[in-house]
Design a protein around this motif. Structure first.
Motif, PDB file in Angstrom:
ATOM      1  N   TYR A  33       5.160  -2.167  -8.233  1.00 60.35           N
ATOM      2  CA  TYR A  33       5.639  -3.571  -7.684  1.00 60.35           C
ATOM      3  C   TYR A  33       6.548  -2.982  -6.757  1.00 60.35           C
ATOM      4  N   PRO A  56      -3.914  -3.605  -1.960  1.00 56.72           N
ATOM      5  CA  PRO A  56      -3.017  -5.011  -2.478  1.00 56.72           C
ATOM      6  C   PRO A  56      -3.524  -5.614  -3.498  1.00 56.72           C
ATOM      7  N   LEU A  95       0.917 -10.775  -3.191  1.00 55.99           N
ATOM      8  CA  LEU A  95       2.274 -11.054  -2.858  1.00 55.99           C
ATOM      9  C   LEU A  95       2.799 -11.657  -3.699  1.00 55.99           C
ATOM     10  N   VAL A  96       3.977 -11.234  -4.214  1.00 51.48           N
ATOM     11  CA  VAL A  96       4.523 -11.908  -5.430  1.00 51.48           C
ATOM     12  C   VAL A  96       5.575 -13.031  -4.869  1.00 51.48           C
ATOM     13  N   TRP A 125      10.436  -8.754   0.713  1.00 48.24           N
ATOM     14  CA  TRP A 125       9.323  -9.527  -0.128  1.00 48.24           C
ATOM     15  C   TRP A 125       9.005  -8.503  -1.134  1.00 48.24           C
ATOM     16  N   GLY A 163       5.672  -7.379  -3.740  1.00 53.18           N
ATOM     17  CA  GLY A 163       4.155  -7.461  -4.066  1.00 53.18           C
ATOM     18  C   GLY A 163       3.765  -6.400  -4.961  1.00 53.18           C
ATOM     19  N   SER A 208      -0.264 -14.784  -3.738  1.00 53.79           N
ATOM     20  CA  SER A 208      -1.440 -14.673  -2.941  1.00 53.79           C
ATOM     21  C   SER A 208      -2.728 -13.958  -3.426  1.00 53.79           C
ATOM     22  N   PHE A 240      -2.704 -10.905   0.998  1.00 56.44           N
ATOM     23  CA  PHE A 240      -1.556  -9.885   0.894  1.00 56.44           C
ATOM     24  C   PHE A 240      -1.904  -8.749   1.904  1.00 56.44           C
TER      25      PHE A 240
END
Length: 318
Positions: free
Chosen positions: A88, A112, A115-116, A246, A248, A290, A295
């Motif tokens: 993370y 990837p 994208l969180v 961001w 992810g 995403s 991502f």
């Protein structure tokens, strides 16, 4: 002999397929390469509980801070690609390769997953500052080259580079004042020891709401629902300006597609839950969820943007 080899191969493939179908059979480790208590850690724990419930297992948060996130990222990159170790990470993942002389893992060691979230920064000044808007700040910096200074929690932080991106876009001459972390930087901005800084909404919103700090602008293309009356940098002084903190999820490269798909489905479902979305929004964060391909495109753009900013600004680690 050939038939025996074929039978062995078929049996191996069957076992592998069965293991993937049964995933997860034990707890999953969610590596957070930052210290406990921060915004990345807090939201990771929200995600861990709900994703674990979706998958019928425990998702254990394992904080491995240090070296701007590279220690934890390296640990995840070198883990077995079986879905039981998930990283993370945050924006430093795209920044570090351009600041460190050598990274402890290969660029393609992680793949990837999703994208969180996206978290814009806000430009803040002390409540009594004569600077009333982002345009006012830019005008003063142009009128007094080298006189305006800005704080950050270090050269490798998004906050430092977001300010550098603004400086480059507007051709300003401003002085960076680095701190060991964002907390002391906010304190000195509030006290007037520095003129302004970029800060996460999570870190500075309570002080803005209480009138101890003034928010001048938001770094995302759209205004933040948390601060709807605060304009964006893009709509005021620098069209197209965009900078995010961001978060992810990434997996060790080579994780089986069936396993990655299960993890991705659970994450996306959790990010659609009203309660989870509200937890994110409450701290000024936009949940995303995403696809892995989306991502990957996002990461490529982030990598190119920060590489350019660091090169043009000749940014070095503190």
């Amino acid at each position: 002999m050939i038939h025996s080899i074929r039978r062995l191969l078929a049996a191996s493939l069957f076992v592998a397929a069965s293991a993937q179908a049964a995933f997860p059979e034990r707890p999953i480790t969610l590596v957070v390469p930052y210290a406990p208590g921060g915004s990345a850690d807090a939201l990771a724990r929200v995600l861990a509980v709900r994703v674990g419930a979706k998958l019928g297992t425990s998702v254990i948060v394992d904080n491995k801070p240090g070296a701007s996130g590279t220690i934890g990222a390296s640990f995840a990159a070198k883990a077995a690609p079986d879905g039981y170790t998930v990283l993370y990470d945050a924006t430093p993942y795209s920044i570090n390769p351009h600041l460190f002389a050598r990274m402890p893992f290969a660029a393609n060691a992680l793949q990837p997953l999703a994208l969180v979230s996206l978290a814009p920064n806000i430009v803040i000044v002390r409540a009594e500052s004569p600077v009333k808007s982002i345009k006012d700040l830019a005008d003063r910096a142009k009128a007094e080259p080298g006189k305006i200074n800005f704080a950050s929690g270090g050269s490798g932080t998004v906050q430092r580079l977001a300010a550098e991106l603004l400086r480059q876009r507007l051709g300003l001459d401003m002085v960076h004042v680095g701190y060991k972390s964002g907390g002391p930087a906010i304190v000195d901005t509030m006290g007037g020891q520095v003129d302004f800084m970029f800060s996460t909404i999570a870190a500075s919103y309570p002080l803005v709401a209480s009138g101890k700090l003034r928010a001048l602008a938001v770094s995302s293309p759209q205004r933040s629902p948390r601060l709807p009356d605060v304009p964006t940098i893009a709509e005021t002084v620098a069209p197209g300006y965009e900078a995010y903190e961001w978060n992810g999820l990434l997996l060790p490269a080579g994780t089986p597609a069936a396993v990655a798909d299960k993890l991705h489905k659970a994450v996306v479902e959790v990010l659609k839950e009203d309660e989870v979305r509200q937890r994110f929004v409450d701290v000024g964060v936009q949940p995303v969820g995403s696809t892995p391909a989306e991502f990957a495109v996002f990461l490529k753009k982030e990598d190119a943007k920060w590489a350019d900013v660091i090169r043009k600004g000749n940014i070095k680690l503190d």
